[in-house]
Design a protein around this motif. Sequence first.
Motif, short mmCIF file in Angstrom:
data_model
loop_
_atom_site.label_atom_id
_atom_site.label_comp_id
_atom_site.label_asym_id
_atom_site.label_seq_id
_atom_site.Cartn_x
_atom_site.Cartn_y
_atom_site.Cartn_z
N LYS A 80 -23.09 -17.91 51.20
CA LYS A 80 -24.11 -16.90 50.86
C LYS A 80 -23.97 -16.58 49.38
O LYS A 80 -22.86 -16.40 48.88
CB LYS A 80 -23.93 -15.63 51.69
N ARG A 81 -25.10 -16.49 48.70
CA ARG A 81 -25.08 -16.27 47.25
C ARG A 81 -26.06 -15.18 46.82
O ARG A 81 -27.13 -15.03 47.40
CB ARG A 81 -25.46 -17.55 46.50
N THR A 82 -25.65 -14.45 45.78
CA THR A 82 -26.53 -13.51 45.09
C THR A 82 -26.37 -13.79 43.59
O THR A 82 -25.45 -14.52 43.19
CB THR A 82 -26.18 -12.03 45.37
N LEU A 83 -27.20 -13.20 42.79
CA LEU A 83 -27.11 -13.41 41.35
C LEU A 83 -25.77 -12.93 40.79
O LEU A 83 -25.23 -13.52 39.85
CB LEU A 83 -28.28 -12.70 40.65
N ALA A 84 -25.19 -11.90 41.39
CA ALA A 84 -23.91 -11.37 40.93
C ALA A 84 -22.80 -12.41 40.97
O ALA A 84 -21.83 -12.33 40.20
CB ALA A 84 -23.52 -10.15 41.75
N ASP A 85 -22.92 -13.42 41.83
CA ASP A 85 -21.91 -14.48 41.92
C ASP A 85 -21.80 -15.28 40.63
O ASP A 85 -20.80 -15.96 40.40
CB ASP A 85 -22.23 -15.45 43.07
N TYR A 86 -22.82 -15.20 39.79
CA TYR A 86 -22.86 -16.01 38.57
C TYR A 86 -22.72 -15.17 37.30
O TYR A 86 -22.95 -15.66 36.20
CB TYR A 86 -24.15 -16.84 38.55
N ARG A 87 -22.34 -13.91 37.48
CA ARG A 87 -22.15 -13.03 36.32
C ARG A 87 -21.14 -13.64 35.37
O ARG A 87 -20.16 -14.22 35.80
CB ARG A 87 -21.68 -11.65 36.83
N GLY A 88 -21.42 -13.56 34.09
CA GLY A 88 -20.56 -14.15 33.08
C GLY A 88 -21.07 -15.50 32.60
O GLY A 88 -20.61 -16.01 31.58
N LYS A 89 -22.01 -16.08 33.33
CA LYS A 89 -22.64 -17.33 32.93
C LYS A 89 -24.10 -17.06 32.62
O LYS A 89 -24.69 -16.12 33.14
CB LYS A 89 -22.58 -18.38 34.05
N VAL A 90 -24.69 -17.91 31.79
CA VAL A 90 -26.13 -17.91 31.64
C VAL A 90 -26.66 -18.75 32.79
O VAL A 90 -26.11 -19.81 33.09
CB VAL A 90 -26.55 -18.48 30.27
N VAL A 91 -27.69 -18.27 33.44
CA VAL A 91 -28.22 -18.92 34.64
C VAL A 91 -29.65 -19.39 34.38
O VAL A 91 -30.47 -18.62 33.88
CB VAL A 91 -28.19 -17.96 35.85
N ALA A 92 -29.92 -20.64 34.71
CA ALA A 92 -31.28 -21.19 34.65
C ALA A 92 -31.72 -21.41 36.10
O ALA A 92 -31.09 -22.17 36.84
CB ALA A 92 -31.29 -22.50 33.89
#
Length: 190
Positions: free
Chosen positions: A46-58
């Motif tokens: 399960k994923r949310t945007l918070a899982d990628y905090r610290g990275k730039v996300v495309a």
Amino acid sequence: MIARWLVVTLLLAGCGGGGAQKFNGVDITGANYARDFALTDHTGAKRTLADYRGKVVAIFFGFTQCPDVCPTTLSDLALVKKRLGKDGERLQVIFVTVDPERDSQAVLERYVPAFDPSFVALYGSAEQTAATAKEFKVFYQKVAGKTATSYSIDHTAGTYVIDRDGRVRLFVKHGEGVEPLVADLKRLLS
């Protein structure tokens, strides 16, 4: 009333002086959409945007049976990541399917990582897909084919860029080119 709105908009566009960052993509900093998602990735997590905090996300919305725009965009994003060099490790590319009917976890785990092993594919139920598309203001609509399973999907062809703090910053239209996106991402990664 419209003339007054236009004047205010033009005046505000000039605010910020020389310190404002200029992007090649459409700057949507401060937009009140594209804030989050709650979907499952191609590994079953399960994923949310918070899982990628610290990275730039495309984030790109598409489907695996897309004949042109989707594979071209993912290929371009793989090239962008390579052109970023070591900074490419701080970029997370996410593909969100708008075809939950055909794009199962098994299909997505073969398709998206083939472009780059670090890329993540997300999927959800029809309801979760609709809610995520609404949050990101993404249009998608099934287009009938010759058979019930040979349909296509018309969809928004652009990539959202989220900064390291989880805020939407850019919308990059399909076909804008690799180098302008590399330049924008370098600004956001610095």
